[in-house]
Design an enzyme around this catalytic site. Structure first.
Site, PDB file in Angstrom:
ATOM      1  N   HIS A 157      34.379  37.916  50.032  1.00 61.59           N
ATOM      2  CA  HIS A 157      34.142  36.522  50.405  1.00 61.59           C
ATOM      3  C   HIS A 157      33.769  36.371  51.883  1.00 61.59           C
ATOM      4  O   HIS A 157      33.845  35.267  52.430  1.00 61.59           O
ATOM      5  CB  HIS A 157      35.375  35.674  50.097  1.00 61.59           C
ATOM      6  CG  HIS A 157      35.571  35.414  48.635  1.00 61.59           C
ATOM      7  ND1 HIS A 157      34.976  34.353  47.979  1.00 61.59           N
ATOM      8  CD2 HIS A 157      36.279  36.087  47.700  1.00 61.59           C
ATOM      9  CE1 HIS A 157      35.325  34.373  46.704  1.00 61.59           C
ATOM     10  NE2 HIS A 157      36.113  35.425  46.507  1.00 61.59           N
TER      11      HIS A 157
ATOM     12  N   SER B 294      40.891  34.659  48.823  1.00 67.40           N
ATOM     13  CA  SER B 294      40.009  33.727  48.136  1.00 67.40           C
ATOM     14  C   SER B 294      40.724  32.550  47.502  1.00 67.40           C
ATOM     15  O   SER B 294      40.109  31.494  47.292  1.00 67.40           O
ATOM     16  CB  SER B 294      39.210  34.466  47.063  1.00 67.40           C
ATOM     17  OG  SER B 294      40.075  35.067  46.120  1.00 67.40           O
TER      18      SER B 294
ATOM     19  N   LYS C 178      28.128  37.230  45.486  1.00 69.31           N
ATOM     20  CA  LYS C 178      28.522  35.982  46.138  1.00 69.31           C
ATOM     21  C   LYS C 178      27.440  35.555  47.124  1.00 69.31           C
ATOM     22  O   LYS C 178      26.363  35.135  46.706  1.00 69.31           O
ATOM     23  CB  LYS C 178      29.898  36.132  46.773  1.00 69.31           C
ATOM     24  CG  LYS C 178      31.006  36.356  45.730  1.00 69.31           C
ATOM     25  CD  LYS C 178      32.364  36.507  46.329  1.00 69.31           C
ATOM     26  CE  LYS C 178      33.462  36.538  45.284  1.00 69.31           C
ATOM     27  NZ  LYS C 178      33.334  37.586  44.257  1.00 69.31           N
TER      28      LYS C 178
END
Length: 400
Positions: free
Chosen positions: A215, A187, A246
């Protein structure tokens, strides 16, 4: 040490953080999370380029309505851990849906992916086992490994030769079970792990494989099913940890997806699961709605890819040093922490909301502005952002 001396040392540490340009400011947002947000301090609306809201679902009306409906049906909170009286049918429904999405037998919910990574190693591995971890893995993996009594080996990030060497060392030391763990997406740097090759190396040493796909879930691979699907190793990867916080809507909640026996053992032994309140009903309703939109989100993923390509190409052409490849995380490398902080402030003055990342989040001398694309941004938004970066980059002599 006296009580007064303790507080003097705390203040001295804080002064050092400020003096080194490493102070992390928290700007208040006074609107829903989205591609544009309103902030305190006088700014009207600013373009948000630093959220994990990849599919633009954080303020989606379907998620808000689903959360409201779930809260109306089940109440505000569970006031209990799962095994006492904190498990709803909605918890199990979300767990089943997540497992189906990722192609595993089952999944188990945690308060956050940090907790999932904090509970997995201690539960599954002991002093006769070993963990081989990528050097740039997320802090939650590092902390989770520290809680475990297994031997620890670290390989240079994305270096398969070193991975092989560390696995050899782990096996030569006589460890019973060996687990390779990697971020699916790094990330801070925007790189996607070569999971297929990692699995090939692991096969040579009969090692388990775990990936933190926080992610990646919702945006990477076919149907957004993550890095195992991207590299066609869904059946080979043993453990996937990820998040609802997310791309799947931005609420709270993490999970582990794995074989049934592994999930069952985690329900019995994972301390962050056994000793934390169950996820609140609103998060369950919103999570299910976010997962539905992600399943059917090819148009959003395509727009996200176009936005990332447009921004990366324009920034590279302007002369900025960029990190990453093939992912909507696009770090703009600055180097000096104070300079990165100055850049962030000047961009905010031009209505571009970004955050400077510096030590200890990234190494000393590797400060950056980590930008993150959003499927809800239009072409004009991306162009406006590039224009602001170019202007500030020239002011700070980062580009000519």
């Amino acid at each position: 040490m006296s009580r007064d001396m303790f507080y003097e040392e705390v203040e001295a540490t804080l002064d050092g953080i400020r003096d080194d340009g490493l102070w992390k400011h928290e700007r208040e947002i006074v609107s829903p999370q989205g591609p544009w947000v309103s902030t305190g301090g006088g700014a009207e609306r600013v373009m948000n380029l630093c959220a994990n809201n990849y599919l633009g679902l954080a303020d989606h009306p379907d998620l808000v309505a689903a959360a409201e409906q779930s809260m109306a049906e089940y109440g505000y909170g569970m006031a209990s851990v799962r095994f006492i009286c904190g498990t709803l049918d909605a918890h199990r429904e979300l767990e089943h849906q997540l497992a189906d999405y990722l192609g595993t037998d089952d999944s188990i919910l945690f308060a956050a992916c940090f907790d999932a990574n904090g509970g997995v190693f201690e539960t599954l591995l002991g002093p006769d086992d070993a963990i081989v971890s990528d050097s740039l893995n997320h802090a939650s993996i590092i902390d989770g490994i520290r809680l475990c009594k297994a031997s620890r080996y670290r390989y240079e990030s994305r270096n398969l030769t070193d991975l092989d060497a560390q696995l050899t060392a782990a096996r030569d030391a006589g460890n019973r079970r060996v687990l390779v763990v990697t971020d699916g997406v790094f990330s801070m740097d925007g790189y996607i792990a070569d999971l297929a090759s990692i699995c090939e190396v692991a096969d040579r040493h009969d090692a388990l494989v775990m990936v933190d796909d926080a992610h990646a879930t919702g945006i990477v691979g076919p149907g957004g099913r993550g890095t195992p699907a991207l590299h066609d190793v869904v059946d080979r990867v043993d453990i996937v940890t990820s998040t609802l916080g997310k791309a799947l809507g931005g609420g709270m909640g993490g999970f582990i997806a794995a074989r049934q026996s592994v999930v069952d053992l985690l329900r019995q032994r994972a301390r962050p699961y056994l000793f934390s309140n169950a996820l609140a009903p609103a998060l369950l309703g919103g999570g299910l709605a976010g997962l539905t939109l992600a399943r059917d989100g090819d148009d959003r993923r395509q727009q996200l890819t176009r936005n990332a390509r447009r921004f990366r190409e324009a920034m590279a052409n302007a002369g900025f040093e960029l990190s990453g490849e093939g992912h909507p995380i696009i770090p703009v490398m600055v180097g000096d922490a104070s300079l990165a902080g100055e850049m962030s402030g000047r961009l905010l003055a031009r209505n571009i909301y970004v955050t400077a990342f510096s030590f200890p989040v990234v190494p000393h001398g590797a400060a950056r502005i980590r930008t993150q694309m959003n499927a809800a941004h239009a072409d004009d938004d991306i162009d406006q952002a590039v224009e602001a970066f170019v202007a500030v980059g020239r002011e700070l002599e980062l580009i000519s």
